[in-house]
Write a protein that holds these residues in place. Structure first.
Motif, mmCIF file in Angstrom:
data_model
loop_
_atom_site.group_PDB
_atom_site.id
_atom_site.type_symbol
_atom_site.label_atom_id
_atom_site.label_comp_id
_atom_site.label_asym_id
_atom_site.label_seq_id
_atom_site.Cartn_x
_atom_site.Cartn_y
_atom_site.Cartn_z
ATOM 1 N N THR A 1 18.050 -10.063 15.608
ATOM 2 C CA THR A 1 18.569 -9.155 14.601
ATOM 3 C C THR A 1 17.420 -8.682 13.717
ATOM 4 N N ILE A 2 17.249 -7.370 13.638
ATOM 5 C CA ILE A 2 16.235 -6.791 12.771
ATOM 6 C C ILE A 2 16.895 -6.355 11.472
ATOM 7 N N PRO B 1 13.408 8.584 14.284
ATOM 8 C CA PRO B 1 13.531 7.357 15.076
ATOM 9 C C PRO B 1 12.679 7.385 16.338
ATOM 10 N N SER B 2 12.131 6.246 16.666
ATOM 11 C CA SER B 2 11.346 6.137 17.886
ATOM 12 C C SER B 2 11.227 4.672 18.285
ATOM 13 N N ILE B 3 11.209 4.426 19.590
ATOM 14 C CA ILE B 3 10.917 3.097 20.102
ATOM 15 C C ILE B 3 9.627 3.117 20.909
ATOM 16 N N THR B 4 8.901 4.195 20.789
ATOM 17 C CA THR B 4 7.658 4.373 21.534
ATOM 18 C C THR B 4 6.483 3.851 20.732
ATOM 19 N N LEU B 5 5.718 3.014 21.342
ATOM 20 C CA LEU B 5 4.601 2.343 20.676
ATOM 21 C C LEU B 5 3.645 3.335 20.022
ATOM 22 N N GLY C 1 0.798 -1.213 0.000
ATOM 23 C CA GLY C 1 0.000 0.000 0.000
ATOM 24 C C GLY C 1 0.833 1.266 0.000
ATOM 25 N N ARG C 2 2.036 1.197 0.529
ATOM 26 C CA ARG C 2 2.977 2.306 0.461
ATOM 27 C C ARG C 2 4.368 1.768 0.757
ATOM 28 N N THR C 3 5.358 2.592 0.465
ATOM 29 C CA THR C 3 6.747 2.199 0.701
ATOM 30 C C THR C 3 7.234 2.796 2.009
ATOM 31 N N PHE C 4 7.907 1.950 2.825
ATOM 32 C CA PHE C 4 8.417 2.413 4.105
ATOM 33 C C PHE C 4 9.935 2.457 4.151
ATOM 34 N N SER C 5 10.582 2.407 3.003
ATOM 35 C CA SER C 5 12.037 2.283 2.977
ATOM 36 C C SER C 5 12.747 3.428 3.676
ATOM 37 N N SER C 6 12.148 4.597 3.727
ATOM 38 C CA SER C 6 12.799 5.749 4.341
ATOM 39 C C SER C 6 12.340 5.999 5.774
ATOM 40 N N TYR C 7 11.520 5.112 6.300
ATOM 41 C CA TYR C 7 10.885 5.357 7.589
ATOM 42 C C TYR C 7 11.204 4.260 8.590
ATOM 43 N N PRO C 8 11.136 4.588 9.872
ATOM 44 C CA PRO C 8 11.380 3.571 10.891
ATOM 45 C C PRO C 8 10.337 2.455 10.855
ATOM 46 N N MET C 9 10.809 1.249 11.072
ATOM 47 C CA MET C 9 9.929 0.107 11.264
ATOM 48 C C MET C 9 10.417 -0.647 12.488
ATOM 49 N N GLY C 10 9.519 -1.361 13.129
ATOM 50 C CA GLY C 10 9.915 -2.036 14.350
ATOM 51 C C GLY C 10 9.092 -3.271 14.644
ATOM 52 N N TRP C 11 9.552 -3.971 15.644
ATOM 53 C CA TRP C 11 8.857 -5.135 16.189
ATOM 54 C C TRP C 11 8.553 -4.872 17.658
ATOM 55 N N TRP D 1 15.914 2.135 11.580
ATOM 56 C CA TRP D 1 15.579 3.446 11.050
ATOM 57 C C TRP D 1 15.717 3.446 9.532
ATOM 58 N N GLY D 2 15.287 4.542 8.913
ATOM 59 C CA GLY D 2 15.338 4.634 7.461
ATOM 60 C C GLY D 2 16.740 4.482 6.912
ATOM 61 N N GLY D 3 17.725 4.957 7.662
ATOM 62 C CA GLY D 3 19.103 4.866 7.211
ATOM 63 C C GLY D 3 19.748 3.517 7.480
ATOM 64 N N GLY D 4 19.030 2.634 8.175
ATOM 65 C CA GLY D 4 19.542 1.291 8.432
ATOM 66 C C GLY D 4 20.063 1.060 9.835
ATOM 67 N N SER D 5 20.176 2.108 10.633
ATOM 68 C CA SER D 5 20.610 1.910 12.021
ATOM 69 C C SER D 5 19.553 1.124 12.781
ATOM 70 N N THR D 6 20.026 0.368 13.756
ATOM 71 C CA THR D 6 19.115 -0.492 14.513
ATOM 72 C C THR D 6 19.188 -0.201 16.010
ATOM 73 N N TYR D 7 18.135 -0.601 16.699
ATOM 74 C CA TYR D 7 18.063 -0.405 18.151
ATOM 75 C C TYR D 7 17.298 -1.571 18.735
ATOM 76 N N TYR D 8 17.783 -2.078 19.889
ATOM 77 C CA TYR D 8 17.189 -3.264 20.492
ATOM 78 C C TYR D 8 16.863 -3.051 21.957
ATOM 79 N N ALA D 9 15.846 -3.745 22.403
ATOM 80 C CA ALA D 9 15.590 -3.819 23.833
ATOM 81 C C ALA D 9 16.717 -4.617 24.472
ATOM 82 N N ASP D 10 17.072 -4.279 25.687
ATOM 83 C CA ASP D 10 18.168 -4.974 26.363
ATOM 84 C C ASP D 10 17.911 -6.476 26.463
ATOM 85 N N SER D 11 16.655 -6.848 26.587
ATOM 86 C CA SER D 11 16.312 -8.254 26.796
ATOM 87 C C SER D 11 16.592 -9.134 25.570
ATOM 88 N N VAL D 12 16.729 -8.514 24.400
ATOM 89 C CA VAL D 12 16.949 -9.308 23.183
ATOM 90 C C VAL D 12 18.282 -8.990 22.513
#
Length: 122
Positions: free
Chosen positions: A67-68, A102-106, A25-35, A51-62
């Motif tokens: 790997t995202i 970037p955001s990790i907030t639901l 339905g749309r492209t998200f390549s430039s936008y943050p995605m998360g689990w 993030w859109g640029g490819g940087s990643t961020y993880y919860a400490d528990s995982v």
């Protein structure tokens, strides 16, 4: 816009699973995605983001076990989960933002998949 998450299942502790989230339905390549993941009776929690640029961020528990990654050409998000533990058991949701920030907030994520159940047995 639709996010379709799949790949969950039953696995023994120490095993691996790979979750996939296909966006349409749309492209998200430039936008943050998360689990995110949720256990019944508990709040949904952040797991990993890219993030859109490819940087990643993880919860400490995982960190160090999950790997995202993303395939922008296929508009697809992945979560490789290794060394799974019983406490990783949850419904896993993929999500995407419509802002390039970037955001990790639901609540900052605008689009959500339907969830896929991961069960890790001890």
């Amino acid at each position: 816009v639709q996010l379709q998450a799949y790949g969950g299942g039953l696995v023994q502790a120490g095993g691996s699973l790979r979750l996939t989230c296909a966006a349409s339905g749309r492209t998200f390549s430039s936008y943050p995605m998360g689990w995110f993941r949720q256990v019944p009776g508990k709040e949904r929690e952040f797991v990993a983001a890219i993030w859109g640029g490819g940087s990643t961020y993880y919860a400490d528990s995982v960190k160090g076990r999950f790997t995202i990654s993303r395939d922008n050409a296929e508009n697809t998000l992945y979560l490789q989960m290794n060394s799974l533990k019983p406490e990783d058991t949850a419904v896993y949701y993929c999500a995407a933002r419509d802002r390039d920030s970037p955001s990790i907030t639901l609540r900052d994520y605008n689009y959500w998949g339907q969830g896929t159940l991961v069960t890790v047995s001890s």
